[in-house]
Scaffold this motif. Sequence first.
Motif, mmCIF file in Angstrom:
data_model
loop_
_atom_site.group_PDB
_atom_site.id
_atom_site.type_symbol
_atom_site.label_atom_id
_atom_site.label_comp_id
_atom_site.label_asym_id
_atom_site.label_seq_id
_atom_site.Cartn_x
_atom_site.Cartn_y
_atom_site.Cartn_z
ATOM 1 N N GLU B 63 30.893 38.171 49.233
ATOM 2 C CA GLU B 63 30.541 37.734 47.399
ATOM 3 C C GLU B 63 31.571 38.804 47.114
ATOM 4 O O GLU B 63 31.856 38.464 45.804
ATOM 5 N N THR B 64 31.524 40.197 47.158
ATOM 6 C CA THR B 64 32.792 40.827 46.958
ATOM 7 C C THR B 64 33.713 40.749 46.921
ATOM 8 O O THR B 64 35.085 40.614 45.910
ATOM 9 N N LEU B 65 34.447 40.090 48.381
ATOM 10 C CA LEU B 65 36.277 39.846 48.042
ATOM 11 C C LEU B 65 36.182 38.494 46.943
ATOM 12 O O LEU B 65 37.243 38.321 46.535
ATOM 13 N N GLY B 66 35.076 37.375 47.240
ATOM 14 C CA GLY B 66 35.051 36.184 45.665
ATOM 15 C C GLY B 66 35.602 36.938 44.161
ATOM 16 O O GLY B 66 36.359 36.408 44.064
ATOM 17 N N GLU B 67 34.995 37.965 44.235
ATOM 18 C CA GLU B 67 35.133 38.407 42.767
ATOM 19 C C GLU B 67 36.222 39.471 42.849
ATOM 20 O O GLU B 67 37.162 39.247 42.021
ATOM 21 N N LEU B 68 36.937 39.944 43.907
ATOM 22 C CA LEU B 68 38.466 40.552 43.739
ATOM 23 C C LEU B 68 39.163 39.340 43.558
ATOM 24 O O LEU B 68 40.503 39.226 42.916
ATOM 25 N N ILE B 69 39.227 38.681 44.033
ATOM 26 C CA ILE B 69 39.914 37.307 43.961
ATOM 27 C C ILE B 69 40.517 36.653 42.909
ATOM 28 O O ILE B 69 40.659 36.482 41.761
ATOM 29 N N LYS B 70 38.642 36.035 41.755
ATOM 30 C CA LYS B 70 39.085 35.927 40.778
ATOM 31 C C LYS B 70 39.814 37.301 39.741
ATOM 32 O O LYS B 70 40.397 36.747 38.838
ATOM 33 N N LEU B 71 39.451 38.220 40.158
ATOM 34 C CA LEU B 71 40.305 39.350 39.103
ATOM 35 C C LEU B 71 42.050 39.800 39.401
ATOM 36 O O LEU B 71 42.607 39.601 38.085
ATOM 37 N N GLU B 72 42.423 38.768 40.515
ATOM 38 C CA GLU B 72 43.603 39.116 41.012
ATOM 39 C C GLU B 72 44.257 37.721 40.456
ATOM 40 O O GLU B 72 45.112 37.786 39.909
ATOM 41 N N LYS B 73 43.136 36.971 39.793
ATOM 42 C CA LYS B 73 43.769 35.670 39.407
ATOM 43 C C LYS B 73 43.947 35.604 37.636
ATOM 44 O O LYS B 73 44.993 35.820 37.288
ATOM 45 N N LYS B 74 42.846 36.398 37.480
ATOM 46 C CA LYS B 74 42.719 37.234 35.828
ATOM 47 C C LYS B 74 43.736 37.787 35.368
ATOM 48 O O LYS B 74 44.405 37.833 34.425
ATOM 49 N N VAL B 75 44.434 38.933 35.768
ATOM 50 C CA VAL B 75 45.659 39.229 35.980
ATOM 51 C C VAL B 75 47.086 39.053 36.049
ATOM 52 O O VAL B 75 48.008 39.222 35.151
ATOM 53 N N LYS B 76 47.101 38.438 36.618
ATOM 54 C CA LYS B 76 48.326 37.557 36.970
ATOM 55 C C LYS B 76 47.973 36.750 35.898
ATOM 56 O O LYS B 76 49.549 37.227 35.031
ATOM 57 N N GLN B 77 47.005 35.450 34.943
ATOM 58 C CA GLN B 77 47.328 35.191 34.121
ATOM 59 C C GLN B 77 48.062 35.959 32.733
ATOM 60 O O GLN B 77 48.072 35.653 31.855
ATOM 61 N N HIS B 78 47.345 37.363 33.510
ATOM 62 C CA HIS B 78 47.415 37.929 31.899
ATOM 63 C C HIS B 78 48.253 38.741 32.509
ATOM 64 O O HIS B 78 49.102 39.687 31.632
ATOM 65 N N GLN B 79 49.477 38.300 33.121
ATOM 66 C CA GLN B 79 51.276 39.381 33.347
ATOM 67 C C GLN B 79 50.642 41.028 33.559
ATOM 68 O O GLN B 79 51.553 41.508 33.492
ATOM 69 N N GLY B 80 49.498 40.738 33.873
ATOM 70 C CA GLY B 80 49.843 42.254 34.623
ATOM 71 C C GLY B 80 49.724 42.555 36.177
ATOM 72 O O GLY B 80 50.023 41.490 36.751
ATOM 73 N N ARG B 81 49.656 43.657 36.939
ATOM 74 C CA ARG B 81 49.623 43.676 37.818
ATOM 75 C C ARG B 81 48.807 44.393 38.707
ATOM 76 O O ARG B 81 48.045 45.359 37.808
ATOM 77 N N LEU B 82 47.825 44.532 40.057
ATOM 78 C CA LEU B 82 46.898 45.018 40.082
ATOM 79 C C LEU B 82 47.251 45.326 41.954
ATOM 80 O O LEU B 82 47.819 44.815 43.052
ATOM 81 N N MET B 83 46.417 46.961 42.177
ATOM 82 C CA MET B 83 46.885 47.655 43.555
ATOM 83 C C MET B 83 45.501 47.832 43.716
ATOM 84 O O MET B 83 44.817 48.628 43.342
ATOM 85 N N LEU B 84 45.304 47.926 45.476
ATOM 86 C CA LEU B 84 44.086 48.106 45.719
ATOM 87 C C LEU B 84 44.843 49.287 46.892
ATOM 88 O O LEU B 84 45.564 49.675 47.755
ATOM 89 N N THR B 85 44.028 50.268 46.942
ATOM 90 C CA THR B 85 44.226 51.867 47.672
ATOM 91 C C THR B 85 43.480 52.811 47.797
ATOM 92 O O THR B 85 42.043 52.133 48.301
ATOM 93 N N ASN B 86 43.857 53.397 48.870
ATOM 94 C CA ASN B 86 42.099 54.241 49.943
ATOM 95 C C ASN B 86 41.201 52.759 50.868
ATOM 96 O O ASN B 86 40.599 53.685 50.053
ATOM 97 N N ILE B 87 42.302 52.352 51.491
ATOM 98 C CA ILE B 87 40.651 51.112 51.980
ATOM 99 C C ILE B 87 40.713 51.949 53.562
ATOM 100 O O ILE B 87 41.236 51.926 54.366
#
Lengths: 143, 119
Positions: B63-87
Amino acid sequence: MSMSLDEWIWQHEESFPSRTTDAKRLLESVLARLESENWFPHDIFGVHLALEEALVNAVKHGNKFDEAKRVHFIVRLSPEKLYVQVRDEGPGFKLEEVPDCTEDENLEKCSGRGIMLMKNFMTFVEYNDSGNMVTMEKARKRS
Amino acid sequence: MSGNRRLELSEVGDVTVVRFVDRKILDVTNIHELGKELFALVEEQNRKKLLLNFGTVEFLSSETLGELIKLEKKVKQHQGRLMLTNIKPEIYEVFAITRLNKLFDIRDEEAEALAAFSA
């Protein structure tokens, strides 16, 4: 089932209304039991993930949070393995119709990610024909 | 930042660094709330550079992965950039099994991601 019942060191069966609070309580009781039996943390992590997915699937996707419908839960633990069965009262689904989440074109849209995680972290995962019941086993690692 | 219950925000230059309040991102309600807070960063506050630090996260579900995927799409749509760290390794395993390590830009440490943002 290949094992006779007297080899199980712990068993619990319960039917609960479709609420995440009940699912969480049962999940925590299983994890606490594995910890007390000194299972490896990575095995416990895998069981946690698989059980979380199975219970959320039953409560949310199967029974649609309808508290009049129940989730039927069976857990059995032997010195060597954990056995879990989760059944909901929903219409079920066809496993073969769930898209493969590792295909590039499905990465962003896939809904079968939970099932994929269950299959990876458990030793055995099987759905019944109607798709409203999952049976899972996890063999205990010893070294 | 007021209004965020599931996230802790800090800013390093023009990068918004996000940490998670919950060590186990579990409860369906929490996940939904977490998603809403993350989406607001992009859609309402127009933040272009997001760094999600997973250092505190010990567990997440599909479920959380699903929210992160939606976030990634939104960031792209807004010409932004998303990074994940310290996993943590076992959490990274979840990303690898689902092949989401190919979708997300994942860096080991926050400093490495910050350097990549400014490069």
